[in-house]
Scaffold this active site. Structure first.
Site, PDB file in Angstrom:
ATOM      1  N   SER A  22       0.797  -1.237   0.000  1.00  0.00           N
ATOM      2  CA  SER A  22       0.000   0.000   0.000  1.00  0.00           C
ATOM      3  C   SER A  22       0.824   1.279   0.000  1.00  0.00           C
ATOM      4  CB  SER A  22      -0.951   0.016   1.192  1.00  0.00           C
ATOM      5  OG  SER A  22      -2.037  -0.823   0.921  1.00  0.00           O
ATOM      6  N   LYS A  24       0.265   3.441  -2.931  1.00  0.00           N
ATOM      7  CA  LYS A  24      -0.903   4.313  -3.075  1.00  0.00           C
ATOM      8  C   LYS A  24      -0.512   5.792  -3.002  1.00  0.00           C
ATOM      9  CE  LYS A  24      -3.827   0.609  -1.359  1.00  0.00           C
ATOM     10  NZ  LYS A  24      -4.420  -0.058  -0.195  1.00  0.00           N
ATOM     11  N   TYR A  83      -3.502  -2.600 -10.246  1.00  0.00           N
ATOM     12  CA  TYR A  83      -3.417  -2.432  -8.783  1.00  0.00           C
ATOM     13  C   TYR A  83      -2.458  -3.465  -8.169  1.00  0.00           C
ATOM     14  CZ  TYR A  83      -4.767  -2.575  -3.866  1.00  0.00           C
ATOM     15  OH  TYR A  83      -4.725  -2.587  -2.492  1.00  0.00           O
ATOM     16  N   TYR A 138      -4.789   3.542   8.108  1.00  0.00           N
ATOM     17  CA  TYR A 138      -6.114   2.904   8.208  1.00  0.00           C
ATOM     18  C   TYR A 138      -6.770   3.207   9.543  1.00  0.00           C
ATOM     19  CZ  TYR A 138      -3.654   0.685   4.468  1.00  0.00           C
ATOM     20  OH  TYR A 138      -2.907   0.482   3.357  1.00  0.00           O
ATOM     21  N   VAL A 186       1.219  -3.729   3.821  1.00  0.00           N
ATOM     22  CA  VAL A 186       1.248  -5.040   4.467  1.00  0.00           C
ATOM     23  C   VAL A 186       2.531  -5.831   4.187  1.00  0.00           C
ATOM     24  CG1 VAL A 186      -1.256  -5.350   4.747  1.00  0.00           C
ATOM     25  CG2 VAL A 186      -0.141  -6.159   2.653  1.00  0.00           C
TER      26      VAL A 186
HETATM   27  N1  GLN Z   1      -2.123  -5.454  -1.887  1.00  0.00           N
HETATM   28  C1  GLN Z   1      -2.669  -5.338  -0.581  1.00  0.00           C
HETATM   29  C2  GLN Z   1      -4.176  -5.578  -0.624  1.00  0.00           C
HETATM   30  O1  GLN Z   1      -4.800  -5.065  -1.501  1.00  0.00           O
HETATM   31  C3  GLN Z   1      -2.327  -3.986  -0.029  1.00  0.00           C
HETATM   32  C4  GLN Z   1      -2.900  -3.749   1.337  1.00  0.00           C
HETATM   33  C5  GLN Z   1      -1.985  -2.998   2.250  1.00  0.00           C
HETATM   34  O2  GLN Z   1      -0.778  -2.915   2.064  1.00  0.00           O
HETATM   35  N2  GLN Z   1      -2.536  -2.495   3.312  1.00  0.00           N
HETATM   36  O3  GLN Z   1      -4.742  -6.251   0.189  1.00  0.00           O
END
Ligand code: GLN
Length: 304
Positions: free
Chosen positions: A63, A66, A188, A240, A258
């Protein structure tokens, strides 16, 4: 300020935490990463870089990507983006579905998965070859032409990403995805599979510590207004449902992934990237979170 000494002390302090988190096994290709990995890199607007531990080892940025896609899109399409995505903390897990229905298909912010899928949809609309252009953007920000995607991670997530597929189709049903959901998901998963080190990431986020301009080579990555807004979004939505906790304990705008990476920015001064694959229950790096808390404690830095 002796950043080298400080980050070495932090690495020692957090070492008992390394086996306490859970590696993100819901993406099978990430399940095998050793939880004992730990790295920190600090990049300053004066061009210095300080590292310790596994700071040069590449990992899946997930993420953290993003922030790059948002920076690309905000500069290209400006305020039109906010008709499709909000900028309010969600207070929900990153892959939650419930809020999207209550709020009629307009994701709360660009950093939860639903919002990031809308941003990726914009990237596809705006770029002839979105994956190549995104990789080029990230390479320029990091000053490293070798950064690439890890195809095995992208494929692994594609095979198991039923929740993301549900989100993409849900968005499509509300008319908030213009491209085919499968195409958006492919891009994505690729953006999430970008493989970078703490050193790359600290360097790549430096434009956010310097009003949108890369302080090392003078390259304008985005305008001052956009940089301020991205930092504001990281502050409120970057962790988050732990954004409040992160503001309380760390006190800097930050973004997690993650893969176990967290990057934080001290505007006007520096950016710092930490990596430890063991996650807490909110999906944020357990030792990485603590390391950033110690960094702002030992240096007395905070935006507040
Ligand atoms: N690729 C992961 C997902 O879509 C990214 C989520 C994250 O890093 N929080 O679940």
């Amino acid at each position: 300020m002796d950043y080298q000494k400080i980050i070495e002390r932090i690495a020692e302090d957090v070492s008992p935490l390394l086996d306490k988190g859970e590696v993100a096994s819901y993406i099978p290709a990430l399940a095998g990463v050793s939880p004992s990995k730990f790295g920190i890199a600090v990049a300053t607007v004066r061009g210095e870089c300080f590292t310790t531990g596994d700071a040069s080892e590449c990992f899946s940025i997930q993420s953290l990507s993003k922030v790059f896609t948002l920076a690309m899109v905000m500069d290209r399409i400006g305020d039109a983006l906010w008709e499709r995505v909000g900028r309010e903390a969600s207070g929900n897990p990153f892959n939650s579905l419930v809020q999207l229905e209550y709020e009629h298909g307009r994701p709360r912010n660009p950093f939860i998965n639903a919002g990031a899928l809308v941003v990726t949809d914009c990237i596809i609309l705006e770029n002839h070859d979105p994956m190549r252009d995104l990789r080029g953007f990230v390479r320029t920000c990091a000053g490293n032409n070798t950064i690439g995607y890890d195809e095995s991670v992208a494929l692994s997530e594609k095979e198991t990403g039923h929740r993301n597929a549900a989100l993409a189709h849900f968005l499509k049903s509300y008319g908030n995805l213009y491209n085919d959901p499968g195409r958006v998901l492919d891009v994505y998963y690729h953006q999430c599979s970008l493989s970078m080190s703490c050193k790359d990431l600290a360097r790549a986020f430096l434009f956010l510590a310097n009003g949108g301009t890369d302080p090392v080579n003078g390259n304008i990555v985005c305008g001052l207004r956009q940089a301020k807004r991205i930092n504001a979004l990281m502050q409120t939505c970057g962790l988050y449902d732990e954004g409040g906790e992160f503001a309380f304990r760390v006190g800097l705008p930050g973004k997690s992934g993650v893969g176990g990476g967290i990057v934080a920015v001290m505007p006007g001064e520096l950016s710092i990237a930490v990596w430890s694959p063991g996650l807490n229950t909110a999906g944020n790096s357990l030792a990485g979170f603590k390391a950033l808390e110690l960094f702002t404690t030992y240096t007395s830095k905070s935006i507040f």
